[in-house]
Design a protein around this motif. Structure first.
Motif, PDB file in Angstrom:
ATOM      1  N   GLU A 183       0.829  -1.204   0.000  1.00  0.00           N
ATOM      2  CA  GLU A 183       0.000   0.000   0.000  1.00  0.00           C
ATOM      3  C   GLU A 183       0.865   1.256   0.000  1.00  0.00           C
ATOM      4  O   GLU A 183       1.787   1.391   0.782  1.00  0.00           O
ATOM      5  N   GLY A 184       0.599   2.195  -0.902  1.00  0.00           N
ATOM      6  CA  GLY A 184       1.300   3.475  -0.960  1.00  0.00           C
ATOM      7  C   GLY A 184       2.544   3.494  -1.820  1.00  0.00           C
ATOM      8  O   GLY A 184       3.098   4.552  -2.074  1.00  0.00           O
ATOM      9  N   ARG A 185       3.011   2.384  -2.278  1.00  0.00           N
ATOM     10  CA  ARG A 185       4.242   2.371  -3.080  1.00  0.00           C
ATOM     11  C   ARG A 185       4.028   2.918  -4.478  1.00  0.00           C
ATOM     12  O   ARG A 185       4.936   3.470  -5.067  1.00  0.00           O
ATOM     13  N   VAL A 186       2.859   2.787  -5.019  1.00  0.00           N
ATOM     14  CA  VAL A 186       2.575   3.332  -6.345  1.00  0.00           C
ATOM     15  C   VAL A 186       2.633   4.857  -6.294  1.00  0.00           C
ATOM     16  O   VAL A 186       3.168   5.509  -7.190  1.00  0.00           O
ATOM     17  N   GLY A 187       2.126   5.446  -5.234  1.00  0.00           N
ATOM     18  CA  GLY A 187       2.192   6.902  -5.069  1.00  0.00           C
ATOM     19  C   GLY A 187       3.616   7.397  -4.966  1.00  0.00           C
ATOM     20  O   GLY A 187       3.976   8.422  -5.544  1.00  0.00           O
ATOM     21  N   ILE A 188       4.452   6.681  -4.234  1.00  0.00           N
ATOM     22  CA  ILE A 188       5.865   7.053  -4.115  1.00  0.00           C
ATOM     23  C   ILE A 188       6.553   6.941  -5.463  1.00  0.00           C
ATOM     24  O   ILE A 188       7.342   7.809  -5.846  1.00  0.00           O
ATOM     25  N   LEU A 189       6.247   5.899  -6.211  1.00  0.00           N
ATOM     26  CA  LEU A 189       6.829   5.716  -7.539  1.00  0.00           C
ATOM     27  C   LEU A 189       6.401   6.836  -8.486  1.00  0.00           C
ATOM     28  O   LEU A 189       7.223   7.353  -9.258  1.00  0.00           O
ATOM     29  N   MET A 190       5.150   7.242  -8.411  1.00  0.00           N
ATOM     30  CA  MET A 190       4.680   8.342  -9.259  1.00  0.00           C
ATOM     31  C   MET A 190       5.358   9.657  -8.875  1.00  0.00           C
ATOM     32  O   MET A 190       5.732  10.449  -9.740  1.00  0.00           O
ATOM     33  N   PHE A 225      11.794  13.215 -11.314  1.00  0.00           N
ATOM     34  CA  PHE A 225      12.779  12.973 -12.368  1.00  0.00           C
ATOM     35  C   PHE A 225      12.446  13.785 -13.615  1.00  0.00           C
ATOM     36  O   PHE A 225      13.325  14.385 -14.237  1.00  0.00           O
ATOM     37  N   GLY A 226      11.171  13.836 -13.975  1.00  0.00           N
ATOM     38  CA  GLY A 226      10.753  14.633 -15.134  1.00  0.00           C
ATOM     39  C   GLY A 226      11.031  16.114 -14.928  1.00  0.00           C
ATOM     40  O   GLY A 226      11.499  16.796 -15.840  1.00  0.00           O
ATOM     41  N   CYS A 227      10.765  16.627 -13.725  1.00  0.00           N
ATOM     42  CA  CYS A 227      11.045  18.043 -13.426  1.00  0.00           C
ATOM     43  C   CYS A 227      12.543  18.323 -13.468  1.00  0.00           C
ATOM     44  O   CYS A 227      12.963  19.365 -13.969  1.00  0.00           O
ATOM     45  N   LEU A 228      13.338  17.415 -12.936  1.00  0.00           N
ATOM     46  CA  LEU A 228      14.791  17.579 -12.970  1.00  0.00           C
ATOM     47  C   LEU A 228      15.304  17.605 -14.410  1.00  0.00           C
ATOM     48  O   LEU A 228      16.143  18.429 -14.766  1.00  0.00           O
ATOM     49  N   LEU A 229      14.782  16.732 -15.233  1.00  0.00           N
ATOM     50  CA  LEU A 229      15.158  16.704 -16.645  1.00  0.00           C
ATOM     51  C   LEU A 229      14.779  18.007 -17.342  1.00  0.00           C
ATOM     52  O   LEU A 229      15.553  18.550 -18.137  1.00  0.00           O
ATOM     53  N   LEU A 230      13.627  18.555 -17.007  1.00  0.00           N
ATOM     54  CA  LEU A 230      13.185  19.816 -17.587  1.00  0.00           C
ATOM     55  C   LEU A 230      14.097  20.972 -17.159  1.00  0.00           C
ATOM     56  O   LEU A 230      14.502  21.791 -17.986  1.00  0.00           O
ATOM     57  N   VAL A 231      14.463  21.026 -15.881  1.00  0.00           N
ATOM     58  CA  VAL A 231      15.337  22.091 -15.380  1.00  0.00           C
ATOM     59  C   VAL A 231      16.709  22.016 -16.040  1.00  0.00           C
ATOM     60  O   VAL A 231      17.281  23.036 -16.443  1.00  0.00           O
ATOM     61  N   VAL A 232      17.257  20.818 -16.176  1.00  0.00           N
ATOM     62  CA  VAL A 232      18.575  20.654 -16.801  1.00  0.00           C
ATOM     63  C   VAL A 232      18.526  21.067 -18.267  1.00  0.00           C
ATOM     64  O   VAL A 232      19.432  21.752 -18.761  1.00  0.00           O
ATOM     65  N   SER A 233      17.479  20.701 -18.977  1.00  0.00           N
ATOM     66  CA  SER A 233      17.393  21.072 -20.393  1.00  0.00           C
ATOM     67  C   SER A 233      17.219  22.586 -20.556  1.00  0.00           C
ATOM     68  O   SER A 233      17.771  23.185 -21.476  1.00  0.00           O
ATOM     69  N   ILE A 234      16.495  23.234 -19.660  1.00  0.00           N
ATOM     70  CA  ILE A 234      16.357  24.690 -19.718  1.00  0.00           C
ATOM     71  C   ILE A 234      17.707  25.355 -19.469  1.00  0.00           C
ATOM     72  O   ILE A 234      18.095  26.304 -20.163  1.00  0.00           O
ATOM     73  N   ALA A 235      18.451  24.862 -18.475  1.00  0.00           N
ATOM     74  CA  ALA A 235      19.762  25.440 -18.166  1.00  0.00           C
ATOM     75  C   ALA A 235      20.731  25.268 -19.335  1.00  0.00           C
ATOM     76  O   ALA A 235      21.465  26.199 -19.689  1.00  0.00           O
ATOM     77  N   LEU A 236      20.739  24.094 -19.955  1.00  0.00           N
ATOM     78  CA  LEU A 236      21.622  23.861 -21.103  1.00  0.00           C
ATOM     79  C   LEU A 236      21.250  24.761 -22.282  1.00  0.00           C
ATOM     80  O   LEU A 236      22.124  25.261 -22.988  1.00  0.00           O
ATOM     81  N   THR A 237      19.976  24.983 -22.487  1.00  0.00           N
ATOM     82  CA  THR A 237      19.533  25.859 -23.567  1.00  0.00           C
ATOM     83  C   THR A 237      19.970  27.297 -23.307  1.00  0.00           C
ATOM     84  O   THR A 237      20.419  27.993 -24.232  1.00  0.00           O
ATOM     85  N   GLU A 238      19.866  27.747 -22.062  1.00  0.00           N
ATOM     86  CA  GLU A 238      20.313  29.105 -21.732  1.00  0.00           C
ATOM     87  C   GLU A 238      21.803  29.286 -21.999  1.00  0.00           C
ATOM     88  O   GLU A 238      22.225  30.285 -22.566  1.00  0.00           O
ATOM     89  N   VAL A 239      22.602  28.298 -21.611  1.00  0.00           N
ATOM     90  CA  VAL A 239      24.048  28.384 -21.832  1.00  0.00           C
ATOM     91  C   VAL A 239      24.364  28.349 -23.329  1.00  0.00           C
ATOM     92  O   VAL A 239      25.212  29.110 -23.805  1.00  0.00           O
ATOM     93  N   ALA A 240      23.680  27.509 -24.082  1.00  0.00           N
ATOM     94  CA  ALA A 240      23.926  27.425 -25.528  1.00  0.00           C
ATOM     95  C   ALA A 240      23.560  28.731 -26.233  1.00  0.00           C
ATOM     96  O   ALA A 240      24.284  29.176 -27.142  1.00  0.00           O
ATOM     97  N   MET A 241      22.469  29.359 -25.822  1.00  0.00           N
ATOM     98  CA  MET A 241      22.080  30.631 -26.443  1.00  0.00           C
ATOM     99  C   MET A 241      23.100  31.726 -26.128  1.00  0.00           C
ATOM    100  O   MET A 241      23.452  32.534 -26.993  1.00  0.00           O
ATOM    101  N   GLN A 242      23.601  31.745 -24.904  1.00  0.00           N
ATOM    102  CA  GLN A 242      24.593  32.753 -24.546  1.00  0.00           C
ATOM    103  C   GLN A 242      25.930  32.483 -25.245  1.00  0.00           C
ATOM    104  O   GLN A 242      26.669  33.406 -25.565  1.00  0.00           O
ATOM    105  N   ASP A 243      26.229  31.222 -25.504  1.00  0.00           N
ATOM    106  CA  ASP A 243      27.437  30.883 -26.256  1.00  0.00           C
ATOM    107  C   ASP A 243      27.341  31.413 -27.685  1.00  0.00           C
ATOM    108  O   ASP A 243      28.313  31.949 -28.224  1.00  0.00           O
TER     109      ASP A 243
END
Length: 167
Positions: free
Chosen positions: A26-33, A39-57
């Motif tokens: 009980e409750g493990r599905v919620g933790i997994l979600m 993980f999805g939010c972290l991936l989004l933040v990293v891709s935004i940061a990389l895009t900012e650096v590439a544009m400034q480059d």
């Protein structure tokens, strides 16, 4: 006395309901979600940061091109067309580059925490300029930014070409 039938797959609960899920799950599905969303939010933040650096480059490359062009501008055209050198020494080219950087600091050379000229060299009819900048990443705190974000370094060169046929 007749005993009540109990499912062999799961023990009966006190209220007598049969449950297909084990008690410990009980409750493990919620933790997994939640972990998947994090993980999805972290991936989004990293891709935004990389895009900012590439544009400034890319902006830093444009700035280096503009500064190299400014360093070669004003060269003596008659000397160049006669097959001589640019007629620009490193001190003159460096002062032109510094003036151009001051003029372009609000437009083309507006990169990160500011652009600085590393070096200016003049050799064989060509002015070469090296620039550097620390990109600004909006999603990182300033303390982490200095440790994680690399310094951008770019070079560009400009050559004053003759009007007729010289490559």
């Amino acid at each position: 006395a007749a005993s009540a039938w109990v499912s062999p797959r799961a023990p009966a609960r006190p209220c007598g309901r049969w449950s297909p899920v084990n008690e410990g799950e009980e409750g493990r599905v919620g933790i997994l979600m939640c972990a998947g969303c994090a993980f999805g939010c972290l991936l989004l933040v990293v891709s935004i940061a990389l895009t900012e650096v590439a544009m400034q480059d890319r902006r830093l490359v444009s700035c280096a091109d503009a500064l190299a062009s400014a360093g070669v501008s004003g060269a003596s055209a008659s000397t160049v067309f006669a097959g001589g050198n640019l007629g620009v020494d490193e001190e003159t080219a460096s002062s032109r580059v510094d003036r151009a950087l001051a003029g372009l600091s609000d437009s083309t050379c507006r990169v990160g925490d500011g652009v600085s000229v590393s070096w200016v060299s003049v050799s064989s009819g060509e002015v070469e300029v090296g620039v550097r900048a620390h990109p600004r990443v909006s999603l990182l705190p300033p303390l982490l930014r200095s440790a994680v974000v690399p310094e951008l370094v770019r070079t560009s060169s400009a050559r004053l070409r003759g009007v007729q046929g010289s490559p």
